[in-house]
Design a protein around this motif. Structure first.
Motif, short mmCIF file in Angstrom:
data_model
loop_
_atom_site.label_atom_id
_atom_site.label_comp_id
_atom_site.label_asym_id
_atom_site.label_seq_id
_atom_site.Cartn_x
_atom_site.Cartn_y
_atom_site.Cartn_z
N ALA A 157 0.24 52.10 38.99
CA ALA A 157 0.50 53.51 38.65
C ALA A 157 -0.70 54.11 37.94
CB ALA A 157 1.75 53.61 37.77
N GLU A 158 -1.29 53.36 37.02
CA GLU A 158 -2.43 53.87 36.26
C GLU A 158 -3.67 54.02 37.15
OE1 GLU A 158 -2.51 51.02 33.14
OE2 GLU A 158 -1.15 52.18 31.84
N SER A 159 -3.81 53.12 38.15
CA SER A 159 -4.98 53.21 39.03
C SER A 159 -4.74 54.10 40.24
CB SER A 159 -5.37 51.79 39.51
OG SER A 159 -4.33 51.23 40.30
N GLY A 160 -3.48 54.45 40.47
CA GLY A 160 -3.15 55.31 41.60
C GLY A 160 -3.17 54.58 42.93
N THR A 161 -2.95 53.27 42.93
CA THR A 161 -2.98 52.48 44.17
C THR A 161 -1.59 51.96 44.51
OG1 THR A 161 -3.53 50.48 42.93
CG2 THR A 161 -5.36 51.79 43.77
N ASN A 162 -1.43 51.65 45.79
CA ASN A 162 -0.21 51.01 46.28
C ASN A 162 1.06 51.77 45.91
OD1 ASN A 162 -1.70 48.82 47.39
ND2 ASN A 162 -1.75 47.86 45.35
N ALA A 163 1.07 53.06 46.22
CA ALA A 163 2.27 53.85 45.98
C ALA A 163 3.41 53.34 46.87
CB ALA A 163 2.01 55.32 46.27
N VAL A 164 4.62 53.46 46.38
CA VAL A 164 5.79 53.03 47.15
C VAL A 164 5.88 53.87 48.42
CG1 VAL A 164 8.30 52.91 47.17
CG2 VAL A 164 7.03 52.26 45.11
N ASP A 165 6.13 53.18 49.53
CA ASP A 165 6.24 53.86 50.83
C ASP A 165 7.62 54.51 50.94
OD1 ASP A 165 5.96 54.75 53.39
OD2 ASP A 165 6.32 52.76 54.31
N LEU A 166 7.64 55.84 50.83
CA LEU A 166 8.90 56.59 50.93
C LEU A 166 9.15 56.89 52.41
CD1 LEU A 166 8.32 59.04 47.93
CD2 LEU A 166 9.63 56.91 47.94
N THR A 167 10.21 56.33 52.95
CA THR A 167 10.43 56.42 54.39
C THR A 167 11.35 57.56 54.82
OG1 THR A 167 12.27 54.85 54.24
CG2 THR A 167 10.06 53.94 54.64
N SER A 168 12.17 58.08 53.89
CA SER A 168 13.06 59.18 54.24
C SER A 168 13.47 59.93 52.98
CB SER A 168 14.31 58.66 54.97
OG SER A 168 15.06 57.80 54.11
N ALA A 169 13.94 61.14 53.18
CA ALA A 169 14.35 61.97 52.06
C ALA A 169 15.74 61.56 51.57
CB ALA A 169 14.35 63.44 52.47
N GLN A 170 16.09 62.05 50.40
CA GLN A 170 17.40 61.78 49.83
C GLN A 170 18.44 62.74 50.41
OE1 GLN A 170 15.19 63.74 48.49
NE2 GLN A 170 16.25 65.46 47.53
N GLU A 217 13.08 69.22 40.48
CA GLU A 217 13.55 70.60 40.37
C GLU A 217 12.92 71.34 39.20
OE1 GLU A 217 17.77 70.83 40.23
OE2 GLU A 217 18.01 70.58 42.40
N SER A 218 12.60 70.61 38.14
CA SER A 218 11.98 71.21 36.95
C SER A 218 11.00 70.21 36.38
CB SER A 218 13.06 71.59 35.92
OG SER A 218 13.82 70.46 35.56
N SER A 219 10.37 70.58 35.29
CA SER A 219 9.37 69.69 34.68
C SER A 219 10.01 68.36 34.31
CB SER A 219 8.79 70.35 33.44
OG SER A 219 7.86 69.50 32.81
N HIS A 220 9.37 67.26 34.73
CA HIS A 220 9.97 65.94 34.54
C HIS A 220 9.68 65.36 33.16
CE1 HIS A 220 5.93 64.51 35.34
NE2 HIS A 220 5.95 65.10 36.55
N GLY A 221 8.56 65.73 32.55
CA GLY A 221 8.23 65.25 31.21
C GLY A 221 7.74 63.82 31.14
N TYR A 222 7.40 63.22 32.30
CA TYR A 222 6.96 61.82 32.30
C TYR A 222 5.46 61.74 32.03
CZ TYR A 222 11.41 60.94 34.73
OH TYR A 222 12.72 60.87 35.08
N SER A 223 5.03 60.53 31.71
CA SER A 223 3.60 60.25 31.57
C SER A 223 3.25 59.09 32.49
CB SER A 223 3.25 59.89 30.13
OG SER A 223 4.01 58.78 29.68
N THR A 224 2.02 59.04 32.93
CA THR A 224 1.60 57.98 33.86
C THR A 224 1.82 56.61 33.24
OG1 THR A 224 -0.02 59.38 34.99
CG2 THR A 224 -0.41 57.00 35.04
N GLY A 225 2.40 55.72 34.03
CA GLY A 225 2.69 54.37 33.55
C GLY A 225 4.10 54.22 33.00
N GLU A 226 4.85 55.31 32.90
CA GLU A 226 6.21 55.23 32.35
C GLU A 226 7.16 54.62 33.38
OE1 GLU A 226 9.45 58.13 30.06
OE2 GLU A 226 7.47 58.90 30.63
N ALA A 227 8.04 53.75 32.88
CA ALA A 227 8.98 53.05 33.76
C ALA A 227 10.19 53.93 34.04
CB ALA A 227 9.42 51.74 33.11
#
Length: 649
Positions: free
Chosen positions: A422-435, A374-384
């Motif tokens: 996450a850092e390489s941009g591979t194997n993203a989690v398969d999102l199967t449906s919306a919340q 909904e708004s800026s998340h403030g995360y950085s790549t690789g953050e858990a």
């Protein structure tokens, strides 16, 4: 001849003799005043003693309160979390992780609630959202006089004429555009009109400048019936409800008056008008994800201000505080002060001022495996991150799994099961449906604070010390007031309360006994003041802390026994002392009785002195009358002698 003048006829200064005799006769009064001074001094000494005993009663009352010994000392490791704890709150360390602060819900009225300005009517009544003021204004270096009695069209035409050349203007969509063949320069330091601000015109370094927003709006200084609403004039009077509270207005009430009524009512919202966006808004005075209920009862104020959902108004939901405590949660609190209603920790209240790490999901792209917030998340790549939802989380995610973010934009990212992916941009989690419902991603870097709750032994120690100090103060005062002293010549001087057995024996002895005696019914090792390091020398009635380590150990390891020592019903040291002093200082107590007797004695001596002085004055008057009669007789004899002497010459 004034025969009251002493010795005028007799030559005898009888007045001096009368004064001397009167003074001699007043000798008993001087003895009575000396006696009275002693009684007054004694009464004052009792008053001082009574004051010190009252102070001892006060500190005894505080120490006999069982809740006092349950007082807690609270510290926070961080300034962004402050805490308080009630007596009896469970001691320990509480680790708080703050992911999101609570915010207030807002009911946003539709924008452009005001109609467009009337370009042909006087600007004073043309419907500007920013009221135009008269004065001077400068455009392209040419100064023009602005009158609010002129229309917008007339004023713009005057500016065009003054500037000349290729300068021109246009009005469209409730906005003004100025154009010229050269860069347009607006205003000067000597301008006195806000005309350019009312037109929302700002220099931009180009040859064309347009209003940054629509010109029309609401003049809140007028009544709703005279306001420039988009939907036409409002009702002259009526009422509406906000959060169940009725607000009424009459034909004399301006929009400002109505907003003030809302703000001062029990509706618990702030109401204001935003001239920049030309809309009304209501903000809950409390935080949290709670709604705002609205209803026009009579009239149409909420409809005209377009606050109702039916009139394009909309609720901007507030946020709840999201946090964990001791790894439990996430938990939610409607307030930024966490209390037992959300944490379950009785007596502890923690107020947070900073939060970090929560991002609310607005949508999920199942084809691109992308999460949008909904708004800026403030995360950085690789953050858990982990997922939390009071609703249903997107398909493909698990609430017990740690994911790693690959940032795609300030408000979108993909999720991966390893940091490397996450850092390489591979194997993203398969999102199967919306919340469905609210879903948050929680990062591993919230604002953290450790709150420590401990028994406030320092305050307890100081209060016990104050109790002992006040006992010593009373005993020292009694010793001073009842002691006698002998000077070098062998003259003995008695203390002002010497001989007062109530003080020297009863009160002093009772307080000593109650301070040093053992408390019946205690089964532990702490049964008397000596058990916590306080002893008496045996040569005085005063007490001292002879072993501070014993006191420290008792407070840290046996606080419950120390509590019982002072608070046990009837026999506890503070309870026993308080009961004794309460009786002693009562209006019917022995101290009050003694002072009443002394006061009566002082009054009695006053009366005796007055009675004696009346007798003295009567005797004085008798003497004076006798001597005046003597003077009269002597005067007659003198006159007769003078007459006879004149006859024998």
């Amino acid at each position: 001849m004034d025969l009251n003048v002493s010795g005028l006829a007799s030559g005898f200064d009888w007045k001096s003799m009368v004064d001397q005799l009167t003074n001699v006769e007043r000798a008993p009064q001087r003895r009575m005043r000396t006696e009275q001074a002693g009684v007054r001094a004694k009464n004052a000494a009792f008053t001082r003693l009574k004051t010190e005993l009252t102070s001892l009663k006060t500190v005894s009352e505080q120490l006999k309160d069982t809740a006092f010994f349950d007082t807690r000392k609270v510290t926070s490791s961080e300034t962004h979390a402050t805490a308080t704890a009630d007596s009896g709150t469970s001691s320990g360390e509480y680790n708080f992780e703050i992911f999101q602060l609570a915010t207030s819900a807002k009911q946003l009225g539709a924008s452009d609630v005001g109609a467009a300005v009337n370009t042909s009517s006087a600007m004073s009544s043309g419907g500007f959202s920013i009221a135009v003021t008269g004065g001077t204004v400068t455009v392209q270096g040419k100064q023009v006089t602005v009158s609010t009695d002129d229309s917008l069209t007339t004023t713009l035409a005057a500016i065009k004429t003054a500037v000349g050349g290729s300068f021109d203007y246009s009005v469209s969509g409730d906005k003004v555009t100025l154009t010229d063949s050269s860069e347009i320069v607006l205003g000067s330091a000597t301008d006195t009109s806000n005309f350019l601000q009312a037109l929302r015109l700002n220099a931009n370094g180009t040859t064309s400048i347009s209003s940054s927003g629509k010109l029309g709006g609401i003049d809140i200084s007028v009544t709703p019936a005279n306001a420039n609403f988009t939907d036409g004039a409002g009702a002259a009077s009526g009422s509406f409800k906000i959060n169940g509270t009725t607000i009424s207005w009459d034909s004399s009430a301006t929009i400002t008056d109505i907003l003030d009524k809302i703000n001062s009512s029990e509706a618990s919202v702030y109401a204001n008008y935003d001239p920049v966006n030309d809309r009304f808004l209501l903000t809950n005075k409390t935080t949290g994800d709670v709604g705002i209920t609205l209803e026009d009862v009579t009239g149409d104020f909420l409809a005209k201000t377009q606050l109702l959902n039916a009139n394009s108004g909309a609720l901007s939901r507030g946020k709840n505080l999201l946090y964990k405590v001791n790894d439990a949660g996430p938990l939610e609190s409607k307030s930024n002060t966490i209390d037992s209603n959300s944490s379950g920790i009785q007596g502890l209240a923690v107020t947070a001022t900073k939060g970090n790490g929560a991002s609310k999901i607005s949508s999920v792209d199942t084809s691109g495996e992308t999460v949008t917030t909904e708004s800026s998340h403030g995360y950085s790549t690789g953050e858990a991150v982990t997922v939390y939802s009071p609703g249903t989380i997107p398909g493909g995610l698990s609430s017990n799994t740690t994911y790693y973010v690959r940032v795609l934009s300030s408000s979108s990212y993909s999720l991966h099961t390893t940091k490397a992916n996450a850092e390489s941009g591979t194997n993203a989690v398969d999102l199967t449906s919306a919340q469905t419902g609210d879903v948050y991603m929680m990062s591993s870097s919230p604002k953290i604070a450790t709150v420590s709750v401990q028994s406030d032994t320092e305050t307890i120690k100081n209060k016990i010390a104050g109790f002992i100090s006040q006992i010593n103060k009373v005993q020292s005062l009694i010793k001073t007031q009842t002691a006698s002293s002998t000077d070098a010549d062998g003259k003995v001087t008695l203390g002002v309360l010497a001989g007062e057995s109530l003080v020297s024996m009863t009160i002093s002895g009772d307080i000593r006994t109650k301070a040093i005696e053992s408390v019946d019914g205690l089964s532990g090792t702490i049964t008397r003041l000596e058990s916590i390091g306080y002893t008496s020398s045996g040569y005085s009635n005063e007490l001292s802390l002879s072993d501070s380590s014993t006191l420290e150990t008792a407070l840290s390891e046996n606080l419950g026994q120390v509590k019982s020592l002072f608070t046990t019903t009837t026999d506890g040291l503070a309870n026993s002392m308080y009961t004794y002093l309460d009786t002693l200082l009562d209006d019917d107590g022995s101290l009050e009785t003694t002072q009443n007797n002394l006061t009566n004695q002082i009054s009695s001596i006053d009366q005796q002195i007055a009675d004696h002085e009346r007798r003295v004055q009567m005797n004085r008057d008798t003497l004076i009358r006798s001597f005046v009669n003597m003077e009269q007789a002597q005067s007659k004899i003198n006159n007769d002698m003078s007459f006879l002497m004149s006859r024998f010459k």
